[in-house]
Design a protein around this motif. Structure first.
Motif, short mmCIF file in Angstrom:
data_model
loop_
_atom_site.label_atom_id
_atom_site.label_comp_id
_atom_site.label_asym_id
_atom_site.label_seq_id
_atom_site.Cartn_x
_atom_site.Cartn_y
_atom_site.Cartn_z
N LYS A 117 -7.88 3.71 -7.05
CA LYS A 117 -7.00 4.52 -7.81
C LYS A 117 -5.65 4.01 -7.54
CE LYS A 117 -5.16 9.28 -8.68
NZ LYS A 117 -3.57 9.36 -8.39
N GLN A 118 -5.38 3.58 -6.37
CA GLN A 118 -3.92 3.10 -6.20
C GLN A 118 -3.80 1.62 -6.59
OE1 GLN A 118 -2.20 3.47 -2.06
NE2 GLN A 118 -3.96 4.56 -1.34
N LEU A 119 -4.81 1.00 -6.55
CA LEU A 119 -4.88 -0.41 -7.34
C LEU A 119 -4.59 -0.18 -8.81
CD1 LEU A 119 -5.14 -3.41 -7.37
CD2 LEU A 119 -7.60 -3.07 -7.53
N CYS A 120 -5.51 0.54 -9.46
CA CYS A 120 -5.08 0.90 -10.83
C CYS A 120 -3.82 1.35 -11.42
CB CYS A 120 -6.18 2.00 -11.41
SG CYS A 120 -8.03 1.25 -11.49
N GLU A 121 -3.00 2.14 -10.56
CA GLU A 121 -1.71 2.53 -10.66
C GLU A 121 -0.66 1.29 -10.73
OE1 GLU A 121 -1.35 5.88 -7.98
OE2 GLU A 121 -2.23 7.36 -9.22
N ALA A 122 -1.03 0.41 -9.67
CA ALA A 122 -0.32 -0.50 -9.60
C ALA A 122 -0.54 -1.79 -10.49
CB ALA A 122 -0.27 -1.21 -8.02
N TRP A 123 -1.52 -1.83 -11.17
CA TRP A 123 -2.11 -2.96 -11.86
C TRP A 123 -1.00 -3.20 -12.95
CZ3 TRP A 123 -5.74 -5.85 -10.65
CH2 TRP A 123 -6.24 -6.78 -11.65
N PRO A 124 -0.54 -4.74 -12.70
CA PRO A 124 0.68 -5.16 -13.75
C PRO A 124 0.37 -5.33 -15.28
CG PRO A 124 -0.72 -7.22 -12.43
CD PRO A 124 -1.37 -5.77 -12.21
N ILE A 125 1.40 -5.64 -15.50
CA ILE A 125 1.51 -5.92 -17.19
C ILE A 125 0.78 -7.29 -17.02
CG2 ILE A 125 2.70 -6.62 -18.98
CD1 ILE A 125 4.92 -4.71 -18.45
N LEU A 130 2.68 -15.17 -11.00
CA LEU A 130 2.25 -14.40 -9.54
C LEU A 130 2.85 -12.88 -9.88
CD1 LEU A 130 1.62 -17.00 -8.66
CD2 LEU A 130 2.73 -16.85 -6.81
N HIS A 131 2.00 -12.00 -9.61
CA HIS A 131 2.39 -10.45 -9.41
C HIS A 131 2.26 -9.97 -8.16
CE1 HIS A 131 2.60 -10.36 -14.02
NE2 HIS A 131 1.84 -11.26 -13.83
N ARG A 132 3.21 -9.59 -7.40
CA ARG A 132 3.20 -9.14 -5.98
C ARG A 132 3.04 -7.55 -6.07
NH1 ARG A 132 5.84 -11.98 -0.87
NH2 ARG A 132 3.89 -13.01 -1.38
N LEU A 133 1.87 -7.01 -5.65
CA LEU A 133 1.46 -5.62 -5.51
C LEU A 133 1.40 -5.19 -4.04
CD1 LEU A 133 -1.16 -5.27 -8.00
CD2 LEU A 133 1.25 -5.33 -8.54
N GLU A 134 2.17 -3.95 -3.71
CA GLU A 134 2.34 -3.57 -2.16
C GLU A 134 1.86 -2.26 -2.06
OE1 GLU A 134 6.29 -3.96 -0.68
OE2 GLU A 134 6.67 -5.90 -1.55
N PHE A 135 0.87 -2.20 -0.88
CA PHE A 135 0.24 -0.86 -0.62
C PHE A 135 0.30 -0.60 0.86
CE2 PHE A 135 -2.05 -3.23 -3.77
CZ PHE A 135 -2.25 -2.38 -4.69
N GLU A 136 0.15 0.67 1.43
CA GLU A 136 0.22 0.86 2.71
C GLU A 136 1.67 0.65 3.23
OE1 GLU A 136 -2.22 2.46 4.40
OE2 GLU A 136 -3.95 1.99 2.97
N GLY A 137 2.53 0.87 2.48
CA GLY A 137 4.05 0.77 2.99
C GLY A 137 4.49 -0.72 2.96
N GLY A 138 3.81 -1.50 2.24
CA GLY A 138 4.06 -3.10 2.37
C GLY A 138 3.31 -3.54 3.38
N ARG A 139 2.11 -3.10 3.97
CA ARG A 139 1.68 -3.90 5.22
C ARG A 139 0.27 -4.42 4.52
NH1 ARG A 139 0.24 0.53 9.32
NH2 ARG A 139 0.00 2.00 7.14
N VAL A 140 0.01 -4.10 3.24
CA VAL A 140 -1.25 -4.71 2.49
C VAL A 140 -0.48 -5.39 1.18
CG1 VAL A 140 -3.35 -4.52 1.24
CG2 VAL A 140 -3.00 -3.43 3.65
N ILE A 141 -0.49 -6.53 1.10
CA ILE A 141 0.18 -7.11 -0.13
C ILE A 141 -0.88 -7.74 -0.87
CG2 ILE A 141 1.97 -8.66 -0.86
CD1 ILE A 141 2.22 -7.60 2.76
N LEU A 142 -1.08 -7.52 -2.20
CA LEU A 142 -2.00 -8.35 -3.21
C LEU A 142 -0.97 -8.93 -4.02
CD1 LEU A 142 -4.42 -8.95 -4.28
CD2 LEU A 142 -4.09 -6.61 -5.88
N THR A 143 -1.32 -10.38 -3.96
CA THR A 143 -0.65 -11.18 -4.83
C THR A 143 -1.60 -11.73 -6.04
OG1 THR A 143 1.06 -11.92 -3.41
CG2 THR A 143 1.04 -13.28 -5.28
#
Length: 665
Positions: A117-125, A130-143
């Motif tokens: 659910k969090q990934l879907c909410e953060a999914w970029p345009i 490169l699109h940097r998405l941050e989770f866990e308060g910035g401790r998990v970063i998906l680029t």
């Protein structure tokens, strides 16, 4: 290249299937179970990331996101997990957000539903780059790197600790499994970086071995007997331009000089990584310079050839939206990303703008063409032409953004406001900010100059050409307003609220018009070279009103320039209109050894120890500031870079020095 989403196709058993490559995304036994066996266990995780500060994984083929979700879950479950997990994944044909939602409703993802659910909410345009998405308060970063792997792999700048090679089978997708790809992976690999892949094709094994990986077969997953695992152990010296490891400092303490857009964004990004920031500002509060305009508007720059400036602007726009959303819980932060219209100056330009969007094929979520009637309806005001509508463009109050970023930094920032700096000197491995008496205000091993027009001179730079541009804004009472001139003059310092009359959203073009208060609007801005006048002038008011008349003819002649209030600020603009972001060059050392650097790459240029710049943001400070802060923070901590190498080079403060050396030769 436009990003073409993958259509969602499910086989009878529910397994996702690619019609483009005639292959399944994962085995029928399930993507999460496959991810756990092949990629997580195949790379000896989570044991290899235990107690590490940063651990970086590179994946070729994001697909359904199952590998990322499984890795994220493993990180959450591991008490000895690394402090920051970077997951960099390349995907040419990503799913849309809606199709991801559909995929994640399948039973096999039920155990990871909150993460999905969090990934879907953060999914970029879905735009290239490169699109940097941050989770866990910035401790998990998906680029997410969206585009063709052959273009993107050479553009990544990072140190990879592990590789997930998860493209479709080599027989169906050979472009992801050739020698140039394997060499590009080797350029990114740290010594003893590991890899794992589902395939056992002989050409893959041989190609990886030729690139420096020691590869062998291991027990496969489910009905597949074998898979490949490996380790990077080249028998030769690998020549590459990898980023440095975390900047070696006795303490994680940085001076940030300037508390405008650039400095406050830096403070927030560094604080999020555990740095302590001494924020020095000559004014009594934050946002007193060009960042002190009563309202700023934001949208990306677009060009038909999608040039460096357009790509960097797009990256800055999308990353800023993400970070501003993370600050939205702070009550003081006043912003609206509810749309913006960029108007064409004439009919020919409108036709060209429409053709540009047809060529670039951006998602409508990013931008769309609108006719004059559509643009006027959106704006709530009769406009002269059609143009582009940016659904996520908008406006914000600059001072409120700076305040929110400092609130987010909390106790990690010490403020030194009302402290003009006369000199910055380096002694005993520390940068000392000296006042006019020569006394050290504060010292730290890292200093970042974010003080616009004063930055180059304070750093003693000769090869960072900038111009000081005066910009005057004009405050307009709305047509229905009877407020006095005094009220309008005071409007620049009042709290901004959504306008209740007339203008619905900002309009830009040759100049711009934006909501200010419920009884006023803001228009501008002048672009005055070599004009130090701090007082609003009648001439600049008239210039702004002339621009306004071309945007909205119905407002022509409605305002008397002699009775209008205004706001003056001074932009800092580089000669090539791109900002200076990154480590500052050691110009003296470079000149001494000039011949050896004439043919060098920018990354080889000598740098002043611990000295960085974030300035010359011009008229796009909102877009550059957050991305620039993330870039510098990533450079300091040795993390994967948030943008492509070519963009980093275009922003590098040493670029003019290198051009000068080559010109002299």
């Amino acid at each position: 290249m436009p990003i073409i989403p993958a259509p969602l196709t499910l086989l009878e058993d529910g397994t996702p299937y690619s019609t483009a490559f005639s292959d399944i995304y994962h085995s029928a036994a399930g993507g999460l179970a496959q991810a756990q066996h092949v990629f997580i266990a195949g790379n000896a995780l989570p044991a290899r990331w235990a107690e590490q500060q940063i651990f970086s994984i590179v994946e070729t083929g994001f697909g359904t996101g199952a590998n990322f979700l499984a890795t994220w879950a493993a990180w959450r479950d591991d008490p000895a997990r690394c402090a920051r997990l970077h997951f960099v994944s390349i995907e040419k044909h990503p799913f849309t957000r809606e199709d991801l939602h559909t995929l994640y409703r399948r039973p096999i993802f039920s155990t990871l539903a909150p993460l999905a659910k969090q990934l879907c909410e953060a999914w970029p345009i879905l735009t290239a780059g490169l699109h940097r998405l941050e989770f866990e308060g910035g401790r998990v970063i998906l680029t997410l790197a969206l585009g063709d792997i052959s273009d993107l792999l050479p553009q990544l700048w990072l140190r990879a600790d592990a590789f997930y090679l998860d493209g479709f089978t080599p027989a169906k997708n050979p472009e992801m499994w050739n020698a140039s790809i394997f060499k590009a992976l080797a350029r990114l690999a740290t010594q003893n970086a590991t890899l794992a892949t589902y395939t056992t094709a002989g050409a893959v094994l041989q190609g990886l071995a030729a690139a420096g990986f020691e590869v062998h077969k291991a027990q496969g997953f489910w009905m597949k007997r074998k898979m490949l695992i490996g380790r990077f152990t080249p028998r030769w010296r690998v020549r590459r331009h990898e980023p440095p490891t975390a900047y070696a400092v006795p303490e994680r303490h940085a001076l940030v000089i300037g508390a405008g857009f650039a400095g406050c964004a830096l403070t927030e990004r560094l604080a999020a990584r555990g740095w302590h920031v001494s924020l020095i500002e000559q004014g009594k509060t934050c946002a007193t310079g060009a960042s002190g305009n009563p309202v700023s508007v934001f949208h990306p720059f677009i060009s038909r050839d999608d040039n460096i400036a357009a790509r960097a602007s797009r990256a800055g726009f999308l990353y800023a939206l993400q970070r501003w959303q993370a600050l939205s819980h702070i009550e003081k932060f006043i912003w609206r990303a509810t749309g913006l219209v960029q108007m064409a100056p004439d009919k020919a330009a409108f036709d060209a703008m429409r053709a540009t969007l047809d060529h670039l094929a951006y998602p409508k979520e990013m931008v769309s063409s609108v006719t004059r009637a559509e643009a006027s309806t959106l704006a709530g005001l009769e406009l002269a032409q059609g143009g582009w509508h940016f659904p996520k463009g908008g406006w914000l109050n600059p001072a409120s953004l700076c305040q929110a970023q400092l609130i987010a930094a909390d106790t990690a920032v010490t403020r030194y406001f009302g402290k003009p700096i006369k000199q910055l000197v380096y002694r005993e491995n520390l940068w000392h900010a000296l006042d006019e008496t020569g006394r050290s205000i504060v010292a730290a091993p890292v200093a970042i100059l974010a003080n616009a027009n004063d930055a180059a001179s304070l750093a003693g730079l000769r090869y960072a050409p900038t111009h000081c541009i005066r910009g005057q804004l004009t405050i307009l009472p709305t047509p229905a307003s009877d407020a006095s001139d005094t009220d309008h003059a005071a409007a620049s310092s009042t709290a901004i609220v959504p306008p209740s009359t007339s203008l619905h959203l900002p309009v830009t073009g040759n100049g711009y018009l934006a909501p200010l208060t419920s009884s006023s609007m803001l228009t501008g801005a002048s672009y005055d070279f070599d004009d130090p006048n701090l007082t609003p002038s009648i001439e600049s008011h008239q210039h702004n009103l002339n621009q306004l008349a071309r945007l909205a003819p119905s407002l022509a002649g409605c305002f008397d320039p002699y009775k209008l209030a205004g706001h003056v600020a001074f932009r800092c603009v580089a000669s090539d209109r791109m900002p200076f972001i990154g480590a500052l060059a050691d110009e003296a050392m470079t000149q001494i050894h000039a011949p050896q650097f004439i043919s060098a790459h920018l990354l080889d240029m000598p740098r002043a120890p611990g000295l960085f710049g974030a300035f010359a943001y011009g008229s796009r400070g909102l877009l550059w500031a957050t991305l620039g802060a993330e870039l510098i923070a990533s450079q300091l901590d040795g993390e994967p870079m948030p943008i492509e190498r070519s963009l980093i080079d275009a922003l590098d403060p040493a670029r003019f020095l290198l051009r000068s050396l080559r010109k002299q030769s």
